[in-house]
Write a protein that holds these residues in place. Sequence first.
Motif, PDB file in Angstrom:
ATOM      1  N   GLU A  69     -21.274 117.503 196.380  1.00  0.00           N
ATOM      2  CA  GLU A  69     -22.359 116.685 196.920  1.00  0.00           C
ATOM      3  C   GLU A  69     -22.204 116.474 198.422  1.00  0.00           C
ATOM      4  O   GLU A  69     -23.187 116.515 199.166  1.00  0.00           O
ATOM      5  CB  GLU A  69     -22.426 115.332 196.192  1.00  0.00           C
ATOM      6  CG  GLU A  69     -22.885 115.446 194.747  1.00  0.00           C
ATOM      7  CD  GLU A  69     -21.788 115.842 193.761  1.00  0.00           C
ATOM      8  OE1 GLU A  69     -22.074 115.917 192.561  1.00  0.00           O
ATOM      9  OE2 GLU A  69     -20.635 116.081 194.192  1.00  0.00           O
TER      10      GLU A  69
ATOM     11  N   VAL B 231     -29.854 116.875 180.389  1.00  0.00           N
ATOM     12  CA  VAL B 231     -29.788 117.331 181.779  1.00  0.00           C
ATOM     13  C   VAL B 231     -30.475 118.686 181.933  1.00  0.00           C
ATOM     14  O   VAL B 231     -31.280 118.892 182.839  1.00  0.00           O
ATOM     15  CB  VAL B 231     -28.303 117.402 182.232  1.00  0.00           C
ATOM     16  CG1 VAL B 231     -28.145 118.253 183.467  1.00  0.00           C
ATOM     17  CG2 VAL B 231     -27.756 116.011 182.456  1.00  0.00           C
TER      18      VAL B 231
ATOM     19  N   GLU C 223     -27.521 118.752 188.168  1.00  0.00           N
ATOM     20  CA  GLU C 223     -28.255 117.493 187.974  1.00  0.00           C
ATOM     21  C   GLU C 223     -27.891 116.499 189.077  1.00  0.00           C
ATOM     22  O   GLU C 223     -28.746 115.796 189.600  1.00  0.00           O
ATOM     23  CB  GLU C 223     -27.940 116.922 186.589  1.00  0.00           C
ATOM     24  CG  GLU C 223     -28.896 115.830 186.145  1.00  0.00           C
ATOM     25  CD  GLU C 223     -28.433 114.438 186.530  1.00  0.00           C
ATOM     26  OE1 GLU C 223     -29.286 113.537 186.558  1.00  0.00           O
ATOM     27  OE2 GLU C 223     -27.248 114.248 186.797  1.00  0.00           O
ATOM     28  N   SER C 224     -26.635 116.474 189.469  1.00  0.00           N
ATOM     29  CA  SER C 224     -26.206 115.596 190.551  1.00  0.00           C
ATOM     30  C   SER C 224     -26.879 115.980 191.865  1.00  0.00           C
ATOM     31  O   SER C 224     -27.278 115.108 192.648  1.00  0.00           O
ATOM     32  CB  SER C 224     -24.682 115.657 190.686  1.00  0.00           C
ATOM     33  OG  SER C 224     -24.235 114.797 191.695  1.00  0.00           O
TER      34      SER C 224
ATOM     35  N   HIS D 178     -29.797 117.339 192.124  1.00  0.00           N
ATOM     36  CA  HIS D 178     -31.184 116.876 192.007  1.00  0.00           C
ATOM     37  C   HIS D 178     -31.290 115.427 192.461  1.00  0.00           C
ATOM     38  O   HIS D 178     -32.263 115.058 193.126  1.00  0.00           O
ATOM     39  CB  HIS D 178     -31.681 117.019 190.564  1.00  0.00           C
ATOM     40  CG  HIS D 178     -32.174 118.380 190.238  1.00  0.00           C
ATOM     41  ND1 HIS D 178     -33.501 118.699 190.157  1.00  0.00           N
ATOM     42  CD2 HIS D 178     -31.497 119.527 189.992  1.00  0.00           C
ATOM     43  CE1 HIS D 178     -33.629 119.982 189.867  1.00  0.00           C
ATOM     44  NE2 HIS D 178     -32.425 120.507 189.763  1.00  0.00           N
ATOM     45  N   ARG D 179     -30.314 114.619 192.115  1.00  0.00           N
ATOM     46  CA  ARG D 179     -30.325 113.210 192.524  1.00  0.00           C
ATOM     47  C   ARG D 179     -30.260 113.054 194.037  1.00  0.00           C
ATOM     48  O   ARG D 179     -30.687 112.033 194.577  1.00  0.00           O
ATOM     49  CB  ARG D 179     -29.168 112.462 191.878  1.00  0.00           C
ATOM     50  CG  ARG D 179     -29.333 112.285 190.392  1.00  0.00           C
ATOM     51  CD  ARG D 179     -28.199 111.490 189.834  1.00  0.00           C
ATOM     52  NE  ARG D 179     -28.309 111.397 188.395  1.00  0.00           N
ATOM     53  CZ  ARG D 179     -27.548 110.623 187.667  1.00  0.00           C
ATOM     54  NH1 ARG D 179     -26.605 109.885 188.229  1.00  0.00           N
ATOM     55  NH2 ARG D 179     -27.703 110.586 186.359  1.00  0.00           N
ATOM     56  N   LEU D 180     -29.706 114.058 194.717  1.00  0.00           N
ATOM     57  CA  LEU D 180     -29.654 114.042 196.186  1.00  0.00           C
ATOM     58  C   LEU D 180     -30.916 114.618 196.807  1.00  0.00           C
ATOM     59  O   LEU D 180     -31.013 114.733 198.018  1.00  0.00           O
ATOM     60  CB  LEU D 180     -28.445 114.842 196.679  1.00  0.00           C
ATOM     61  CG  LEU D 180     -27.081 114.238 196.429  1.00  0.00           C
ATOM     62  CD1 LEU D 180     -25.986 115.196 196.887  1.00  0.00           C
ATOM     63  CD2 LEU D 180     -26.945 112.895 197.133  1.00  0.00           C
ATOM     64  N   GLY D 181     -31.872 115.020 195.970  1.00  0.00           N
ATOM     65  CA  GLY D 181     -33.134 115.553 196.477  1.00  0.00           C
ATOM     66  C   GLY D 181     -33.191 117.062 196.563  1.00  0.00           C
ATOM     67  O   GLY D 181     -34.188 117.613 197.034  1.00  0.00           O
TER      68      GLY D 181
ATOM     69  N   HIS E 206     -33.632 120.284 201.771  1.00  0.00           N
ATOM     70  CA  HIS E 206     -33.762 119.978 200.351  1.00  0.00           C
ATOM     71  C   HIS E 206     -34.489 121.072 199.569  1.00  0.00           C
ATOM     72  O   HIS E 206     -34.518 121.023 198.338  1.00  0.00           O
ATOM     73  CB  HIS E 206     -34.461 118.627 200.180  1.00  0.00           C
ATOM     74  CG  HIS E 206     -33.601 117.491 200.612  1.00  0.00           C
ATOM     75  ND1 HIS E 206     -33.632 116.979 201.885  1.00  0.00           N
ATOM     76  CD2 HIS E 206     -32.651 116.789 199.946  1.00  0.00           C
ATOM     77  CE1 HIS E 206     -32.758 115.991 201.984  1.00  0.00           C
ATOM     78  NE2 HIS E 206     -32.142 115.857 200.827  1.00  0.00           N
TER      79      HIS E 206
ATOM     80  N   ASP F  28     -25.328 118.096 200.681  1.00  0.00           N
ATOM     81  CA  ASP F  28     -26.345 117.123 201.067  1.00  0.00           C
ATOM     82  C   ASP F  28     -26.813 117.449 202.489  1.00  0.00           C
ATOM     83  O   ASP F  28     -26.034 117.337 203.441  1.00  0.00           O
ATOM     84  CB  ASP F  28     -25.771 115.714 201.006  1.00  0.00           C
ATOM     85  CG  ASP F  28     -26.777 114.646 201.415  1.00  0.00           C
ATOM     86  OD1 ASP F  28     -27.946 114.978 201.735  1.00  0.00           O
ATOM     87  OD2 ASP F  28     -26.406 113.457 201.410  1.00  0.00           O
TER      88      ASP F  28
ATOM     89  N   HIS G 122     -34.208 119.584 194.912  1.00  0.00           N
ATOM     90  CA  HIS G 122     -35.059 119.739 193.736  1.00  0.00           C
ATOM     91  C   HIS G 122     -35.068 121.149 193.159  1.00  0.00           C
ATOM     92  O   HIS G 122     -35.492 121.352 192.022  1.00  0.00           O
ATOM     93  CB  HIS G 122     -36.489 119.268 194.041  1.00  0.00           C
ATOM     94  CG  HIS G 122     -37.143 120.054 195.134  1.00  0.00           C
ATOM     95  ND1 HIS G 122     -37.948 121.117 194.875  1.00  0.00           N
ATOM     96  CD2 HIS G 122     -37.080 119.914 196.481  1.00  0.00           C
ATOM     97  CE1 HIS G 122     -38.377 121.620 196.028  1.00  0.00           C
ATOM     98  NE2 HIS G 122     -37.859 120.907 197.016  1.00  0.00           N
TER      99      HIS G 122
END
Length: 132
Positions: free
Chosen positions: A64, A14, A100-101, A103-106, A81, A68, A108
């Motif tokens: 999250e 990660v 890391e979680s 990042h999965r939501l965008g 984002h 988000d 970056h």
Amino acid sequence: MSEPTGIDELLERVRAGYPRIEPREAYDAAEAGAALLVDIRYAALRERDGVIPGALLVERNELEWRLDPRGSHRLPEATGHDVQVVVVCNEGYASSLAAESLHRLGLHRATDLVGGFQAWRAAGLPVTGGEQ
């Protein structure tokens, strides 16, 4: 079926996916308005050790949903984002998985604080509250 991944290997994998940030760099970025510090420690740790002035307090299980930018439960600070989010946990482990979680939501530019809150405090950076 593949072999299960241990936590040490998972953390290494990660953390290789994004640049982490040191306490002084995080402080400077937050002071300049270039980063959003997000403290995910649970309440007992915040009460015991104090908090970073200006950091958002978001429990890990809500992170999250609160960050988000497209979520219906987002915080006003979750504006897009491109926001640099610096996740802070107690010692810099849970925050790596949380970043890391994100990042999965965008998100970056999400990262985490190397050494967590304890490294922040050890660096002599501002802390308010906590047990004396």
